[in-house]
Enzyme design. Structure first.
Site, PDB file in Angstrom:
ATOM      1  N   GLU A 164    -120.153  14.346  17.736  1.00  0.00           N
ATOM      2  CA  GLU A 164    -120.848  15.006  18.851  1.00  0.00           C
ATOM      3  C   GLU A 164    -121.926  14.126  19.477  1.00  0.00           C
ATOM      4  O   GLU A 164    -123.120  14.409  19.381  1.00  0.00           O
ATOM      5  CB  GLU A 164    -121.472  16.323  18.394  1.00  0.00           C
ATOM      6  N   GLU A 378    -114.067  20.839  14.116  1.00  0.00           N
ATOM      7  CA  GLU A 378    -114.984  21.926  13.745  1.00  0.00           C
ATOM      8  C   GLU A 378    -114.655  23.159  14.569  1.00  0.00           C
ATOM      9  O   GLU A 378    -114.403  23.054  15.775  1.00  0.00           O
ATOM     10  CB  GLU A 378    -116.452  21.571  14.048  1.00  0.00           C
TER      11      GLU A 378
HETATM   12  O1  IFM Z   1    -123.982  22.478  12.236  1.00  0.00           O
HETATM   13  C1  IFM Z   1    -123.426  21.878  13.354  1.00  0.00           C
HETATM   14  C2  IFM Z   1    -122.762  20.569  13.019  1.00  0.00           C
HETATM   15  O2  IFM Z   1    -123.590  19.705  12.333  1.00  0.00           O
HETATM   16  C3  IFM Z   1    -122.316  19.897  14.291  1.00  0.00           C
HETATM   17  N1  IFM Z   1    -121.515  20.778  15.090  1.00  0.00           N
HETATM   18  C4  IFM Z   1    -122.028  22.098  15.343  1.00  0.00           C
HETATM   19  C5  IFM Z   1    -122.374  22.732  14.026  1.00  0.00           C
HETATM   20  C6  IFM Z   1    -122.823  24.175  14.260  1.00  0.00           C
HETATM   21  O3  IFM Z   1    -123.848  24.207  15.191  1.00  0.00           O
END
Ligand code: IFM
Length: 474
Positions: A164, A378
């Site tokens: 990210e 994710e």
């Molecule tokens: O916790 C975070 C993660 O570290 C990165 N992506 C989003 C998740 C939830 O906000």
């Protein structure tokens, strides 16, 4: 509907700072988060990752739980300051040993390790030298990446360079709510270019080692945020606002690693506004020489966009309070603002629940970047899970969320999108950055009163059954 492919990677994910703890053990150096989370008022109730969920010491127990869950893959991140305590210099054998043991433990149960090199925990020593604003970081990162490829590349075949980029760059340099706490959009744009170059250099290091047969071949890519944009109305102004949003929050971050270029309209806008980014000779050639093997996407929610008058009047952006704190600037006057969609449900943290956005986002990705394999690196629901009088963790909303998003995946697969895997965020309740431990994502609960005991949630059993049936139980 077509079933999920036989080799579909049913996975779950975590990140080093959010689970490991042991922040000063076995020669580890400090990261920017070790310092930032200790600043008064920086995080919810002063929470930090000093101990986190102590995965560093309990990884065997955690991997056993993963095996019982039936996970085919586990995505974790490597802590740079564990490998290079001061960012550069000599590697720390104890840090290498930890990840080597973790990987062996996963392989013992047939779980595919998926390693992320950078999930935001920059060695503080490198921040002291200017952090990501310093082009020397490109070489430091490449050396760290090279060390990881050489140490673990015999067993790890799936690599993610950065997690990210939009978040650690924009929250850290534009909004000032993540380390290093800078509020300067121009500096954020400069950093985005340096990070893209570091990604490309690491990809080249990887390919070189595979070519020279020093390590086994595999896949290398990057995990981007997908926060699919939709205009709140069909008006030409709102549609244009959404287009700007997509340029800034989607194409700006995806294009360099997937097309080796910047979106021309936005590049022009940033150059006109503050003569950034600084692109030196050879930079674009470097970006072009390192295309990714797959696209990792982290999807939680969609964004609904409306026109934002240039004078800022009527600026009524929603309070995008979330994992990363309160993003006060959720719009750009003259371009767009984020608004609440009254027809959509929201989480307690005001994140829209919109599985359609995952499906639509994957389609847009395919239209723009072609048929590269996609991994959903994710996806999950941040919530406050109630506990029954008998001690059961009641997380039915998480099951509903995961089910709907996996249905969106199935629909995408059915239409020929090459989706190769899906990672629930997260495997275990962990430190949710600024939100501390109150925002839960795990399919495994951690009892913070009773010595971090692990407990399976309802979603754990649901996911277990789903994996067993290769998605047929959806
Ligand atoms: O916790 C975070 C993660 O570290 C990165 N992506 C989003 C998740 C939830 O906000």
């Amino acid at each position: 509907m077509n079933p999920f492919p036989d080799d579909f990677l049913w996975g779950a994910a975590t990140a080093a700072y959010q689970v490991e703890g042991a922040y000063q053990d076995d020669g580890k150096g400090l990261s920017i988060w070790d310092l930032y989370s200790h600043l008064p008022g920086a995080t919810y109730q002063g929470a930090n990752g000093d101990r986190a969920v102590d995965h560093y010491h309990r990884y065997r127990e955690d991997v056993r739980l993963m095996a019982e869950l039936g996970l085919k893959a586990y995505r974790f991140s490597i802590s740079w300051p564990r490998i290079f305590p001061s960012g550069a210099g000599e590697a720390n054998p104890q840090g290498i040993r930890f990840y080597s043991d973790l990987i062996d433990e996963l392989l013992k149960y047939g779980i595919v390790p998926v390693a992320t090199l950078y999930h935001w925990d920059l060695p503080q020593a490198l921040q002291d030298q200017g952090g990501w604003e310093n082009r020397a970081l490109i070489e430091h990162f490449a050396r760290y990446a090279k060390t990881c490829f050489e140490q673990f590349g015999d067993r790890v075949r799936h690599w993610i360079t950065f997690n990210e980029t939009i978040n650690f760059i924009m929250l850290g340099y534009r909004d000032g709510v993540h380390p290093p706490g800078v509020r300067d959009e121009k500096r954020a744009v400069e950093v985005s270019h340096i990070v893209n170059l570091a990604h490309a250099q690491a990809v080249l290091e990887y390919r070189k080692r595979v070519r020279e047969k020093k390590i086994a071949g595999g896949m290398i890519g990057i995990a981007h945020v997908l926060l699919t944009g939709f205009p709140i109305s069909e008006s030409a102004e709102d549609v244009a606002a959404c287009e700007w949003y997509e340029e800034m929050d989607f194409h700006w971050f995806y294009d360099p690693s997937l097309q080796g270029r910047y979106p021309p309209r936005l590049l022009q806008y940033y150059q006109a506004r503050f003569q950034a980014p600084t692109v030196l000779d050879g930079d674009m050639a470097l970006l072009q020489s390192a295309p990714s093997d797959f696209i990792g996407i982290n999807y939680y929610q969609s964004a609904f966009l409306a026109h934002n008058p240039a004078d800022g009047v009527g600026f009524a952006a929603i309070n995008v309070s979330g994992e990363q704190g309160t993003q006060k600037d959720s719009g750009i006057p003259g371009l767009f603002k984020r608004v609440r969609n009254p027809n959509v449900a929201y989480t307690p943290w005001d994140w829209s629940i919109y599985p359609e956005g995952l499906y639509a986002g994957m389609k847009r990705i395919r239209e723009r970047y072609g048929d590269l394999p996609i991994l959903i690196t994710e996806n999950g629901l941040g919530d406050k899970d109630p506990i029954s009088p008998e001690g059961e963790i009641l997380d039915a909303p998480r099951i509903a969320y995961l089910r709907e998003h996996l249905r969106a995946c199935q629909r995408a697969i059915d239409e020929g999108i090459p989706l190769a895997g899906y990672f629930v965020w997260s495997f275990i309740d962990l430190l949710s950055w600024l939100n501390g431990y109150q925002k839960q994502y795990g399919v495994v609960y951690v009892d913070r009163v009773r010595d971090l005991q692990r407990k399976k949630k309802q979603s754990y059993f649901w996911y277990q059954q789903l994996i067993q049936t290769n998605g047929a139980a959806l």
